[in-house]
Design a protein around this motif. Structure first.
Motif, PDB file in Angstrom:
ATOM      1  N   ASN A 295       0.827  -1.200   0.000  1.00 23.74           N
ATOM      2  CA  ASN A 295       0.000   0.000   0.000  1.00 23.74           C
ATOM      3  C   ASN A 295       0.862   1.251   0.000  1.00 23.74           C
ATOM      4  OD1 ASN A 295       0.773  -0.962   2.684  1.00 23.74           O
ATOM      5  ND2 ASN A 295      -0.228   0.887   3.430  1.00 23.74           N
ATOM      6  N   GLN A 296       0.386   2.284  -0.648  1.00 24.74           N
ATOM      7  CA  GLN A 296       1.080   3.571  -0.629  1.00 24.74           C
ATOM      8  C   GLN A 296       0.069   4.673  -0.906  1.00 24.74           C
ATOM      9  OE1 GLN A 296       4.376   3.873  -3.371  1.00 24.74           O
ATOM     10  NE2 GLN A 296       5.585   5.070  -1.942  1.00 24.74           N
ATOM     11  N   PRO A 297       0.112   5.772  -0.170  1.00 27.63           N
ATOM     12  CA  PRO A 297       1.061   6.084   0.907  1.00 27.63           C
ATOM     13  C   PRO A 297       0.809   5.241   2.153  1.00 27.63           C
ATOM     14  CG  PRO A 297      -0.654   7.761   0.812  1.00 27.63           C
ATOM     15  CD  PRO A 297      -0.875   6.855  -0.377  1.00 27.63           C
ATOM     16  N   PHE A 298       1.840   5.153   3.006  1.00 29.14           N
ATOM     17  CA  PHE A 298       1.683   4.417   4.253  1.00 29.14           C
ATOM     18  C   PHE A 298       0.770   5.228   5.177  1.00 29.14           C
ATOM     19  CE2 PHE A 298       6.288   2.528   3.954  1.00 29.14           C
ATOM     20  CZ  PHE A 298       5.938   1.919   2.756  1.00 29.14           C
ATOM     21  N   PRO A 299      -0.294   4.630   5.700  1.00 27.64           N
ATOM     22  CA  PRO A 299      -1.155   5.379   6.625  1.00 27.64           C
ATOM     23  C   PRO A 299      -0.409   5.723   7.914  1.00 27.64           C
ATOM     24  CG  PRO A 299      -1.775   3.069   6.559  1.00 27.64           C
ATOM     25  CD  PRO A 299      -0.768   3.261   5.478  1.00 27.64           C
TER      26      PRO A 299
ATOM     27  N   PRO B 210      -1.257 -13.479   1.785  1.00 25.63           N
ATOM     28  CA  PRO B 210       0.173 -13.713   2.026  1.00 25.63           C
ATOM     29  C   PRO B 210       1.074 -12.942   1.071  1.00 25.63           C
ATOM     30  CG  PRO B 210      -0.829 -15.622   0.969  1.00 25.63           C
ATOM     31  CD  PRO B 210      -1.950 -14.705   1.345  1.00 25.63           C
ATOM     32  N   ASN B 211       0.533 -12.459  -0.027  1.00 25.29           N
ATOM     33  CA  ASN B 211       1.338 -11.712  -0.989  1.00 25.29           C
ATOM     34  C   ASN B 211       1.321 -10.211  -0.732  1.00 25.29           C
ATOM     35  OD1 ASN B 211       3.031 -11.855  -3.365  1.00 25.29           O
ATOM     36  ND2 ASN B 211       1.380 -10.832  -4.482  1.00 25.29           N
ATOM     37  N   ALA B 212       0.486  -9.777   0.215  1.00 24.84           N
ATOM     38  CA  ALA B 212       0.323  -8.339   0.470  1.00 24.84           C
ATOM     39  C   ALA B 212       1.260  -7.870   1.576  1.00 24.84           C
ATOM     40  CB  ALA B 212      -1.121  -8.028   0.848  1.00 24.84           C
ATOM     41  N   LEU B 213       1.715  -6.631   1.456  1.00 26.84           N
ATOM     42  CA  LEU B 213       2.522  -5.977   2.489  1.00 26.84           C
ATOM     43  C   LEU B 213       1.756  -4.733   2.933  1.00 26.84           C
ATOM     44  CD1 LEU B 213       6.022  -6.209   0.746  1.00 26.84           C
ATOM     45  CD2 LEU B 213       5.184  -7.647   2.618  1.00 26.84           C
ATOM     46  N   ALA B 214       1.305  -4.728   4.182  1.00 29.98           N
ATOM     47  CA  ALA B 214       0.509  -3.616   4.704  1.00 29.98           C
ATOM     48  C   ALA B 214       1.352  -2.795   5.670  1.00 29.98           C
ATOM     49  CB  ALA B 214      -0.753  -4.141   5.383  1.00 29.98           C
ATOM     50  N   PHE B 215       1.981  -1.757   5.151  1.00 32.06           N
ATOM     51  CA  PHE B 215       2.800  -0.856   5.964  1.00 32.06           C
ATOM     52  C   PHE B 215       1.915   0.182   6.650  1.00 32.06           C
ATOM     53  CE2 PHE B 215       5.823  -2.219   2.663  1.00 32.06           C
ATOM     54  CZ  PHE B 215       6.980  -2.450   3.394  1.00 32.06           C
ATOM     55  N   ALA B 216       2.352   0.643   7.805  1.00 29.51           N
ATOM     56  CA  ALA B 216       1.690   1.777   8.473  1.00 29.51           C
ATOM     57  C   ALA B 216       2.637   2.356   9.516  1.00 29.51           C
ATOM     58  CB  ALA B 216       0.383   1.344   9.133  1.00 29.51           C
ATOM     59  N   PHE B 217       2.517   3.659   9.723  1.00 29.28           N
ATOM     60  CA  PHE B 217       3.228   4.320  10.812  1.00 29.28           C
ATOM     61  C   PHE B 217       2.304   4.423  12.012  1.00 29.28           C
ATOM     62  CE2 PHE B 217       5.587   6.145   7.157  1.00 29.28           C
ATOM     63  CZ  PHE B 217       6.863   5.776   7.527  1.00 29.28           C
ATOM     64  N   VAL B 218       2.858   4.219  13.193  1.00 28.65           N
ATOM     65  CA  VAL B 218       2.126   4.428  14.436  1.00 28.65           C
ATOM     66  C   VAL B 218       2.807   5.570  15.185  1.00 28.65           C
ATOM     67  CG1 VAL B 218       1.340   3.414  16.600  1.00 28.65           C
ATOM     68  CG2 VAL B 218       1.479   2.001  14.535  1.00 28.65           C
TER      69      VAL B 218
ATOM     70  N   ARG C 295       7.466  11.891  20.743  1.00 28.49           N
ATOM     71  CA  ARG C 295       7.562  12.124  19.299  1.00 28.49           C
ATOM     72  C   ARG C 295       8.079  10.850  18.611  1.00 28.49           C
ATOM     73  NH1 ARG C 295      10.342  17.909  18.318  1.00 28.49           N
ATOM     74  NH2 ARG C 295       9.596  17.454  16.196  1.00 28.49           N
ATOM     75  N   HIS C 296       7.338   9.763  18.830  1.00 28.75           N
ATOM     76  CA  HIS C 296       7.701   8.467  18.271  1.00 28.75           C
ATOM     77  C   HIS C 296       7.091   8.285  16.888  1.00 28.75           C
ATOM     78  CE1 HIS C 296       7.327   7.671  22.738  1.00 28.75           C
ATOM     79  NE2 HIS C 296       8.530   7.169  22.534  1.00 28.75           N
ATOM     80  N   TYR C 297       7.661   7.370  16.131  1.00 36.16           N
ATOM     81  CA  TYR C 297       7.060   6.906  14.874  1.00 36.16           C
ATOM     82  C   TYR C 297       7.561   5.487  14.622  1.00 36.16           C
ATOM     83  CZ  TYR C 297      11.417   9.381  13.914  1.00 36.16           C
ATOM     84  OH  TYR C 297      12.699   9.869  13.997  1.00 36.16           O
ATOM     85  N   ASP C 298       6.726   4.519  14.916  1.00 33.90           N
ATOM     86  CA  ASP C 298       7.039   3.123  14.616  1.00 33.90           C
ATOM     87  C   ASP C 298       6.541   2.802  13.216  1.00 33.90           C
ATOM     88  OD1 ASP C 298       8.111   2.792  17.092  1.00 33.90           O
ATOM     89  OD2 ASP C 298       6.657   1.320  17.794  1.00 33.90           O
ATOM     90  N   LEU C 299       7.268   1.930  12.525  1.00 32.27           N
ATOM     91  CA  LEU C 299       6.800   1.421  11.248  1.00 32.27           C
ATOM     92  C   LEU C 299       6.405  -0.037  11.465  1.00 32.27           C
ATOM     93  CD1 LEU C 299       6.325   1.803   8.212  1.00 32.27           C
ATOM     94  CD2 LEU C 299       8.707   1.114   7.832  1.00 32.27           C
ATOM     95  N   VAL C 300       5.139  -0.365  11.159  1.00 30.41           N
ATOM     96  CA  VAL C 300       4.649  -1.725  11.347  1.00 30.41           C
ATOM     97  C   VAL C 300       4.334  -2.335   9.985  1.00 30.41           C
ATOM     98  CG1 VAL C 300       3.744  -1.216  13.641  1.00 30.41           C
ATOM     99  CG2 VAL C 300       2.243  -1.007  11.662  1.00 30.41           C
ATOM    100  N   LEU C 301       4.436  -3.673   9.930  1.00 34.86           N
ATOM    101  CA  LEU C 301       4.217  -4.382   8.679  1.00 34.86           C
ATOM    102  C   LEU C 301       3.678  -5.771   8.984  1.00 34.86           C
ATOM    103  CD1 LEU C 301       4.526  -4.787   5.602  1.00 34.86           C
ATOM    104  CD2 LEU C 301       6.919  -5.409   6.006  1.00 34.86           C
ATOM    105  N   ASN C 302       2.473  -6.039   8.531  1.00 35.52           N
ATOM    106  CA  ASN C 302       1.875  -7.378   8.631  1.00 35.52           C
ATOM    107  C   ASN C 302       1.891  -7.943  10.048  1.00 35.52           C
ATOM    108  OD1 ASN C 302       1.738  -6.992   5.884  1.00 35.52           O
ATOM    109  ND2 ASN C 302       2.777  -8.872   5.320  1.00 35.52           N
ATOM    110  N   GLY C 303       1.638  -7.087  11.023  1.00 29.26           N
ATOM    111  CA  GLY C 303       1.563  -7.559  12.403  1.00 29.26           C
ATOM    112  C   GLY C 303       2.871  -7.544  13.160  1.00 29.26           C
ATOM    113  N   TYR C 304       3.912  -6.972  12.565  1.00 25.82           N
ATOM    114  CA  TYR C 304       5.215  -6.868  13.228  1.00 25.82           C
ATOM    115  C   TYR C 304       5.655  -5.397  13.266  1.00 25.82           C
ATOM    116  CZ  TYR C 304       5.635 -11.919  12.513  1.00 25.82           C
ATOM    117  OH  TYR C 304       5.429 -13.270  12.530  1.00 25.82           O
ATOM    118  N   GLU C 305       6.334  -5.047  14.339  1.00 28.12           N
ATOM    119  CA  GLU C 305       7.036  -3.765  14.345  1.00 28.12           C
ATOM    120  C   GLU C 305       8.375  -3.999  13.655  1.00 28.12           C
ATOM    121  OE1 GLU C 305       9.887  -1.210  17.180  1.00 28.12           O
ATOM    122  OE2 GLU C 305       8.268  -2.287  18.202  1.00 28.12           O
ATOM    123  N   ILE C 306       8.598  -3.335  12.528  1.00 27.38           N
ATOM    124  CA  ILE C 306       9.863  -3.535  11.819  1.00 27.38           C
ATOM    125  C   ILE C 306      10.816  -2.372  12.015  1.00 27.38           C
ATOM    126  CG2 ILE C 306       8.839  -5.049  10.090  1.00 27.38           C
ATOM    127  CD1 ILE C 306       9.037  -2.638   8.123  1.00 27.38           C
TER     128      ILE C 306
END
Length: 598
Positions: free
Chosen positions: A270-274, A432-440, A483-494
Motif C-alpha cells: 500500500n502507498q502512501p503508508f497510513p 500472504p502476498n500483500a505488504l501492509a505498511f503503516a506508521f504508528v 515524538r515516536h514513529y514506529d513502522l509496522v508491517l503485517n503484524g510486526y514492528e519492523i
C-alpha cells in the motif's frame, strides 16, 4: 578458478561451446548406459550426461558419484533431445555432454535431504546448518538478505548518508533489556557491555556534525527468544540532524517502497503508508503493531448495551468498564469446544471471559435475521434490535460469530486484539502476498510499571516529548506524548524511531522522572549530557530490524530462517555447542568467579 562458468548461466545461447563447471551432485539418475547428474552451485542446476561411448573411463568414474559429492566436469553444451526439456529450470533446454570428470571431494550421506524441500526437525537443521544452507529455500533467503542490505546501502549513500561503524564493547546503560557483560582483564572488577544498540553513539555523531549517519549494526540483548527475536540481531541504525517526524517518515516510506519494488517486485504493498495514532489503534486493534491486511476491527458496543437487561454488560458499564467485540466471518457454526478454546485464550490475555453470539450457520442478510438464528447465553436478555445493532457495529452477517468481552478497557482491548490476530491467521484472512505498511505515532512518552511502582520509557529515555506537553512532565507524566514513529508491517514492528531530546536540562528532567539519581545520571549518561552543552542540533533517528524485514519478504514464520547461523528457541548454538564452559585459567584471567546454581 576451477570453473569458467556458473551452472545457472548455461542456456541455449551457449550451445556448441565447451565449458568447465564445478559444484555439488544434486541428483543422480542411471538410464541404461547413460548416467545423468544434476550439478548444483549457488546459481542453479544444470544437467550433465555421461555416455560410455564418448569416454568409458569418465563414465566408469561417474558410476561412483553420490549426492553432495563435489566435482568438476568439462564438456560441450548441447540441446536436450526433443521432448526431454525441463521448462521448470532456467537451464532446462540444454545439457552438458561430459568429456572429463574430477572428484574434488566425497561426501558422507547427509542427515537429511539437501535436494528436496522437506520438513526437517529444526534442531537437526541447526546442528548441520552448513548443509541446511545448501537447500534452495535457505540459499534464496540468504541471497534475499544480501540484496536487501545492498539496496539499503545504495539508497542511503545516494542521499548523502555516511556509513560509520561504532563500538560493540560499551558501557552498561539501561536501555530496556539485560546487557551481555564482558569482564575486563586489564581492569579487575570492571565490565564492558555488548551494545544493545548504538543509541547514544549515533546521537553523539549528530553532535559531531555528521548530520546523516547509518550502519548495518549488530546488537545484543539478553532477553527471552521468540519467533521474531534473537539475542544477537542486525538492524539498520540511522540518524539525521535538522529533521522532524514528517522528514523521517518520508525517508522511511521512500526507502521501503523502493526496497520492495527492487528486491521483491512480486509483492503488493500500500502507498502512501497510513499514519495511525497509538490511542486509536489500541482501541481498534488491541495492539500497537496491527496486521492491516484484514479488517475484523474491535467495535465498542457500550452505548448499545448500556441499558440492556444482561447484567454482565450493563453492570460492567455502570462500573466504568467497556463492552467491546469482534465479528468473526463464517464461524457461526463453531462448536462448543472451539468456542471454549477461544474463551481460554481471552482469559490468558486478561479478559474475564467471552460472551459469544452465533448468528446461525448460513450466510444471509442482516435485515432478515431473526431470534431463531441467534445462539447465545445473552440472547434472552437482548432484543432483536440490539443484536442487529451489535452485528452491524461489528460488520457481522448471518453465518458469522461475534465475540464480546466486558471489563477494563485495556484488558478487553488486549484480549480481543490477541483473538483478532489468531483468528485472522487461522481463517487465512491475510493475503500472504500483500505488504501492509503503516506508521504508528503519538505513543505515550512514559508507561507506569505497576510492579516496580515507577515510570518507565515507552520506547527509550532519549525520545523527545511534544513541546505542548512539556507543562505536564512533572505533574502528569502519564499524559505526555512522545515524538515516536514506529513502522509496522503485517503484524510486526519492523522499525522504531523518534525525534530525540537534544537539550541537557530536558534530558536530565526525563531521567529524573524515570527515578534516576543525579549521581546515577552522571555515571550512566554524563557523556551525552556533556555533549549537549556544545551545540547539539535537533535530530531524530530510526532502527529497522533487518532480520524481521527479510523474514517478512521471504514469507518465513521466524527470523531464524533468514539468519545464517542463529541460536535456537532456547538460546543454544547447536552447531558450535555454545554457550560452553571455559577453562579456569580463562576465568582467572578476567578476575571473576563463577557461581553455578545447584
Amino acid at each position: 578458478m576451477l570453473k569458467d562458468r556458473n551452472c545457472g548461466e548455461i542456456d541455449e545461447k551457449l550451445i556448441g561451446q565447451s565449458v568447465t563447471l564445478a559444484g555439488w551432485v544434486h541428483r543422480r539418475r542411471d538410464h541404461g548406459n547413460l548416467i545423468f547428474i544434476d550439478l548444483r552451485d549457488r546459481t542453479g542446476l544444470v544437467q550433465c550426461v555421461f555416455n560410455p561411448e564418448q569416454d568409458s573411463e569418465t563414465h566408469h568414474l561417474a558410476e561412483s558419484l553420490r549426492i553432495e559429492y563435489v566435482i568438476q566436469v568439462s564438456g560441450r553444451i548441447s540441446p536436450r533431445p526433443q521432448g526431454t526439456e525441463n521448462r521448470k529450470l532456467a537451464t532446462g533446454a540444454v545439457e552438458i555432454l561430459v568429456e572429463s570428470l574430477v572428484i574434488l571431494n566425497e561426501s558422507k550421506t547427509p542427515p537429511f535431504y539437501v535436494n528436496e524441500d522437506v520438513d526437517v526437525d529444526e534442531s537437526l537443521r541447526l546442528k548441520f546448518r552448513y548443509l541446511d544452507l545448501r537447500r534452495e529455500r535457505m540459499r534464496n533467503n540468504i541471497i534475499l538478505r544480501h540484496n536487501v542490505v545492498t539496496f539499503i546501502r545504495q539508497y542511503l549513500n545516494e542521499r548523502g548518508f555516511l556509513e560509520i561503524e561504532t563500538p560493540i564493547l560499551l558501557k552498561s546503560t539501561p536501555e530496556g533489556a539485560r546487557d551481555y557483560l564482558v569482564p575486563s582483564r586489564l581492569y579487575p572488577g570492571k565490565f564492558y557491555a555488548l551494545a544493545q544498540s548504538p543509541q547514544q553513539l549515533k546521537q553523539l555523531l549528530m553532535v559531531a556534525g555528521v548530520e546523516r549517519y547509518y550502519q548495518i549494526a549488530r546488537c545484543f540483548r539478553d532477553e527471552d527468544l521468540r519467533a521474531d527475536r534473537q539475542m544477537e540481531f542486525t538492524q539498520l541504525d540511522l540518524e539525521m540532524s535538522f529533521v522532524d517526524e514528517d522528514d523521517m517518515m518520508t525517508l522511511l516510506e521512500g526507502l521501503f517502497s523502493s526496497l520492495v519494488e527492487n528486491v521483491a517486485p512480486e509483492r503488493r504493498f500500500n502507498q502512501p503508508f497510513p499514519r495511525l495514532r497509538y490511542a486509536d489503534i489500541m482501541e481498534r486493534y488491541g495492539c500497537d503493531k496491527p496486521d492491516l491486511r484484514f479488517g475484523m476491527e474491535i467495535a465498542d458496543l457500550s452505548d448499545i448495551v448500556a441499558q440492556s437487561l444482561f447484567g454482565v454488560f450493563s453492570g460492567t458499564i455502570a462500573k466504568g468498564g467497556v463492552v467491546k467485540a469482534i465479528g468473526v466471518p463464517g464461524c457461526g457454526k463453531y462448536t462448543k469446544s472451539q468456542i471454549e478454546e477461544l474463551i481460554e485464550t481471552a482469559k490468558k490475555n486478561g479478559a474475564g471471559g467471552l460472551v459469544p453470539i452465533s448468528l446461525g450457520n448460513e450466510a444471509g442478510v442482516l435485515a432478515n435475521l431473526t431470534m431463531e438464528h441467534v445462539k447465545s447465553v445473552a440472547a434472552k436478555y437482548l432484543t432483536l434490535d440490539q443484536i442487529q445493532a451489535i452485528a452491524s457495529r461489528c460488520e457481522a452477517q448471518p453465518g458469522d460469530l461475534i465475540l464480546i468481552a466486558a471489563g477494563d478497557r485495556n484488558r478487553v482491548n488486549a484480549a480481543l486484539g490477541t483473538l483478532r490476530t489468531e483468528l485472522g491467521g487461522r481463517l487465512g484472512l491475510a493475503d500472504p502476498n500483500a505488504l501492509a505498511f503503516a506508521f504508528v505515532t503519538d505513543f505515550p512518552l512514559f508507561t507506569w510499571n505497576q510492579e516496580d511502582e515507577r515510570w518507565q520509557p515507552t520506547h527509550h529515555p532519549f525520545t523527545s516529548p511534544w513541546e505542548q506537553d512539556l507543562p505536564l512532565l512533572e505533574a502528569e507524566p502519564g499524559k505526555v506524548r512522545g515524538r515516536h514513529y514506529d513502522l509496522v508491517l503485517n503484524g510486526y514492528e519492523i522499525a522504531g524511531g523518534s525525534i530525540r531530546i537534544h537539550k541537557t536540562e530536558l534530558q536530565r528532567k526525563v531521567f529524573q522522572i524515570l527515578g534516576h539519581t543525579e549521581e546515577r545520571i552522571q555515571a550512566l549518561f554524563g557523556q551525552l549530557l556533556d555533549a549537549f552543552e556544545y551545540g547539539a542540533p535537533p535530530h531524530g533517528g530510526v532502527a529497522p530490524g533487518i532480520d524481521r524485514v527479510v523474514a517478512i519478504l521471504a514469507g518465513e514464520p521466524t527470523i531464524r530462517e533468514v539468519i545464517p547461523f542463529p541460536k535456537n528457541q532456547a538460546g543454544l548454538d547447536l552447531l558450535f555447542g555454545s554457550p560452553s564452559e571455559v577453562s579456569q585459567a580463562q576465568i582467572d584471567a578476567v578476575h571473576i568467579s563463577v557461581k553455578t546454581d545447584q
